[in-house]
Motif scaffolding. Structure first.
Motif, PDB file in Angstrom:
ATOM      1  N   ARG A  71      -3.537   2.060  -3.639  1.00 28.70           N
ATOM      2  CA  ARG A  71      -3.748   3.410  -3.356  1.00 28.70           C
ATOM      3  C   ARG A  71      -5.218   3.919  -3.373  1.00 28.70           C
ATOM      4  O   ARG A  71      -5.912   3.043  -4.070  1.00 28.70           O
ATOM      5  CB  ARG A  71      -2.816   4.275  -4.008  1.00 28.70           C
ATOM      6  CG  ARG A  71      -3.004   4.148  -5.540  1.00 28.70           C
ATOM      7  CD  ARG A  71      -2.233   4.990  -6.412  1.00 28.70           C
ATOM      8  NE  ARG A  71      -2.154   4.879  -7.777  1.00 28.70           N
ATOM      9  CZ  ARG A  71      -3.280   4.772  -8.569  1.00 28.70           C
ATOM     10  NH1 ARG A  71      -4.406   5.363  -8.135  1.00 28.70           N
ATOM     11  NH2 ARG A  71      -3.183   4.534  -9.930  1.00 28.70           N
ATOM     12  N   ALA A  72      -5.683   5.091  -3.263  1.00 27.56           N
ATOM     13  CA  ALA A  72      -6.948   5.290  -3.186  1.00 27.56           C
ATOM     14  C   ALA A  72      -7.199   5.448  -4.851  1.00 27.56           C
ATOM     15  O   ALA A  72      -6.201   5.970  -5.692  1.00 27.56           O
ATOM     16  CB  ALA A  72      -7.312   6.792  -2.894  1.00 27.56           C
ATOM     17  N   TRP A 105       0.806  -1.121  -0.053  1.00 30.91           N
ATOM     18  CA  TRP A 105      -0.114   0.127  -0.133  1.00 30.91           C
ATOM     19  C   TRP A 105       0.811   1.118   0.148  1.00 30.91           C
ATOM     20  O   TRP A 105       1.910   1.352   0.824  1.00 30.91           O
ATOM     21  CB  TRP A 105      -0.677  -0.040   1.334  1.00 30.91           C
ATOM     22  CG  TRP A 105      -1.768   1.130   1.288  1.00 30.91           C
ATOM     23  CD1 TRP A 105      -1.855   2.196   2.031  1.00 30.91           C
ATOM     24  CD2 TRP A 105      -3.094   1.249   0.597  1.00 30.91           C
ATOM     25  NE1 TRP A 105      -2.829   3.153   1.749  1.00 30.91           N
ATOM     26  CE2 TRP A 105      -3.730   2.598   0.998  1.00 30.91           C
ATOM     27  CE3 TRP A 105      -3.700   0.427  -0.212  1.00 30.91           C
ATOM     28  CZ2 TRP A 105      -4.871   2.944   0.277  1.00 30.91           C
ATOM     29  CZ3 TRP A 105      -4.875   0.809  -0.857  1.00 30.91           C
ATOM     30  CH2 TRP A 105      -5.628   2.128  -0.646  1.00 30.91           C
ATOM     31  N   THR A 106       0.649   2.110  -0.773  1.00 33.00           N
ATOM     32  CA  THR A 106       1.475   3.297  -0.959  1.00 33.00           C
ATOM     33  C   THR A 106       0.925   4.709  -0.544  1.00 33.00           C
ATOM     34  O   THR A 106       1.749   5.596  -0.345  1.00 33.00           O
ATOM     35  CB  THR A 106       2.020   3.509  -2.507  1.00 33.00           C
ATOM     36  OG1 THR A 106       0.584   3.773  -3.374  1.00 33.00           O
ATOM     37  CG2 THR A 106       2.502   2.291  -3.128  1.00 33.00           C
ATOM     38  N   ASP A 107      -0.201   4.827  -0.350  1.00 34.14           N
ATOM     39  CA  ASP A 107      -0.974   5.846   0.190  1.00 34.14           C
ATOM     40  C   ASP A 107      -1.139   5.739   1.562  1.00 34.14           C
ATOM     41  O   ASP A 107      -2.209   5.392   2.256  1.00 34.14           O
ATOM     42  CB  ASP A 107      -2.306   6.284  -0.439  1.00 34.14           C
ATOM     43  CG  ASP A 107      -2.794   7.611  -0.229  1.00 34.14           C
ATOM     44  OD1 ASP A 107      -2.364   8.335   0.347  1.00 34.14           O
ATOM     45  OD2 ASP A 107      -4.068   7.746  -0.978  1.00 34.14           O
ATOM     46  N   HIS A 108      -0.400   6.414   2.387  1.00 38.23           N
ATOM     47  CA  HIS A 108      -0.326   6.221   4.094  1.00 38.23           C
ATOM     48  C   HIS A 108      -1.260   6.978   4.822  1.00 38.23           C
ATOM     49  O   HIS A 108      -1.710   6.573   5.922  1.00 38.23           O
ATOM     50  CB  HIS A 108       1.076   6.421   4.605  1.00 38.23           C
ATOM     51  CG  HIS A 108       2.207   5.476   4.082  1.00 38.23           C
ATOM     52  ND1 HIS A 108       2.064   4.273   4.038  1.00 38.23           N
ATOM     53  CD2 HIS A 108       3.142   5.715   3.066  1.00 38.23           C
ATOM     54  CE1 HIS A 108       3.242   3.519   3.616  1.00 38.23           C
ATOM     55  NE2 HIS A 108       3.864   4.650   2.880  1.00 38.23           N
ATOM     56  N   LYS A 109      -1.799   7.785   3.949  1.00 35.49           N
ATOM     57  CA  LYS A 109      -2.865   8.688   4.632  1.00 35.49           C
ATOM     58  C   LYS A 109      -4.561   8.217   4.475  1.00 35.49           C
ATOM     59  O   LYS A 109      -5.328   8.898   5.056  1.00 35.49           O
ATOM     60  CB  LYS A 109      -2.861  10.110   4.030  1.00 35.49           C
ATOM     61  CG  LYS A 109      -1.637  10.910   4.422  1.00 35.49           C
ATOM     62  CD  LYS A 109      -1.402  12.296   3.976  1.00 35.49           C
ATOM     63  CE  LYS A 109      -0.328  12.925   4.210  1.00 35.49           C
ATOM     64  NZ  LYS A 109      -0.233  14.371   3.690  1.00 35.49           N
ATOM     65  N   HIS A 110      -4.712   7.281   3.649  1.00 39.39           N
ATOM     66  CA  HIS A 110      -6.011   6.800   3.086  1.00 39.39           C
ATOM     67  C   HIS A 110      -6.714   5.747   3.992  1.00 39.39           C
ATOM     68  O   HIS A 110      -5.656   4.831   4.479  1.00 39.39           O
ATOM     69  CB  HIS A 110      -6.133   6.509   1.821  1.00 39.39           C
ATOM     70  CG  HIS A 110      -7.526   6.552   1.251  1.00 39.39           C
ATOM     71  ND1 HIS A 110      -8.339   5.585   1.381  1.00 39.39           N
ATOM     72  CD2 HIS A 110      -7.865   7.353   0.633  1.00 39.39           C
ATOM     73  CE1 HIS A 110      -9.570   5.906   0.800  1.00 39.39           C
ATOM     74  NE2 HIS A 110      -9.341   6.968   0.271  1.00 39.39           N
ATOM     75  N   ARG A 153      -6.137   1.933   3.793  1.00 36.42           N
ATOM     76  CA  ARG A 153      -4.867   1.240   4.051  1.00 36.42           C
ATOM     77  C   ARG A 153      -4.990   0.054   5.089  1.00 36.42           C
ATOM     78  O   ARG A 153      -4.518  -1.104   4.925  1.00 36.42           O
ATOM     79  CB  ARG A 153      -3.887   2.196   4.799  1.00 36.42           C
ATOM     80  CG  ARG A 153      -2.566   1.610   5.158  1.00 36.42           C
ATOM     81  CD  ARG A 153      -1.693   2.739   6.062  1.00 36.42           C
ATOM     82  NE  ARG A 153      -0.399   2.125   6.224  1.00 36.42           N
ATOM     83  CZ  ARG A 153       0.511   2.707   6.947  1.00 36.42           C
ATOM     84  NH1 ARG A 153       0.216   4.192   7.468  1.00 36.42           N
ATOM     85  NH2 ARG A 153       1.430   2.341   7.479  1.00 36.42           N
TER      86      ARG A 153
END
Length: 313
Positions: free
Chosen positions: A276-277, A227-232, A235
């Motif tokens: 990611r999102a 997973w690359t989008d750590h704010k979503h 995750r």
């Protein structure tokens, strides 16, 4: 096409968040459900003094999006629910927020029947994988006569129909999808297409189909390894699917879906593939035509509603 069903709902105290009863036409079962905050009123109902099965449902404090569920049976459900309502140090259960009780209107359910139903339901909930069971291992009850087992199989199917209507979706099965099965069922590819998602720079391809209002990513579909989008918020779901063996190491730098997996809409499905999102309405495309999911859905709605019906008065 599946035949329609009529379910009768009754708001006991006239409010949407209070006690609720449900019945299906030509079924002897009776459903009573309500929040834990209404337990004092619920245990006074006559249904609670009967033999039945019950579900305790709550959210996972560790953030797992799947609900926590306990499945039980009793000759006197009111007494058992009072025990479950005690503090945990006194043998109660803290996790549950809602309760759902299923009894019989003709009171023909016996202790042997509900033990058998409890075993079937625990096994089924574990196989479906839409909840985290508190029960543990299901016990085997095989002492029922053949005719009673057939009756309980029918009873259980009605339970699986009515519970999602009441917001308890943990027994909903995910259909195994394939093109031959669709053709056998009389559905054409134009009615139920297969969707494809490609991430060309990473050489990732995934497939999905829509069934029973859910968006199902098919077994064997590829996904990004991390997973690359750590704010979503997705995750946590990605990690959960990896931990539970839904997304497994494919050995080529990617992950793959080890089984069909149902999502509520195309976007979370696309996010699990992309790591990611993602906007699933644009990223999923009809296989063979390249039409986006959004355009395909709009086309279906427009065809179902003639222009004359959509024009303003």
């Amino acid at each position: 096409m599946t035949q329609g069903r009529s379910i009768r709902l009754f708001l006991v105290d006239g409010t949407p968040n209070g006690l609720l009863t449900a019945e299906i036409m030509n079924w002897t079962g009776h459903v009573l459900t309500g929040p834990r905050s209404k337990l004092s009123e619920l245990v006074q109902r006559p249904e609670c003094g009967r033999t039945g099965i019950y579900f305790l449902v709550g959210t996972d404090p560790e953030g797992n999006p799947r609900p926590l569920v306990y499945i039980g049976e009793s000759d006197d459900v009111a007494t058992r629910l009072k025990q479950h309502n005690r503090p945990e140090e006194k043998g109660g259960k803290d996790f549950w927020e809602k309760v759902c009780l299923i009894t019989s209107k003709d009171q023909n359910l016996t202790k042997a029947h509900v033990k058998y139903l409890e075993s079937l339901l625990i096994q089924n909930a574990g196989q479906v994988g839409r909840c985290k069971l508190i029960n543990g291992t299901a016990h085997e009850y095989i002492g029922l006569p053949e005719s009673d087992r057939a009756d309980m199989a029918f009873f259980m199917e009605q339970v699986r129909i009515v519970l999602p209507v009441l917001g308890f979706g943990f027994l909903r099965d995910t259909h195994r999808l394939s093109l031959p099965e669709q053709e056998d069922a009389g559905a054409s590819l134009s009615e139920v297409p297969r969707f494809r998602m490609d991430i060309k720079r990473d050489n990732i391809t995934a497939y999905a189909q829509e069934v029973d209002g859910e968006f199902v990513v098919l077994e064997g579909s590829q996904a990004r390894f991390e997973w690359t989008d750590h704010k979503h918020n997705y995750r946590a779901l990605f990690k959960q699917l990896c931990d539970e063996g839904v997304l497994v190491d494919n050995g080529d730098g990617h992950r793959r879906f080890a089984t069909d997996y149902a999502f509520g809409s195309p976007s979370p499905a696309a996010a699990m593939v992309a790591g990611r999102a993602a906007n699933g309405r644009k990223d999923w495309k009809v296989e063979g035509t390249g039409q986006t999911y959004a355009a395909w859905q709009d086309q279906r709605v427009s065809a179902a509603a003639p222009a004359a019906d959509l024009s303003p008065d």
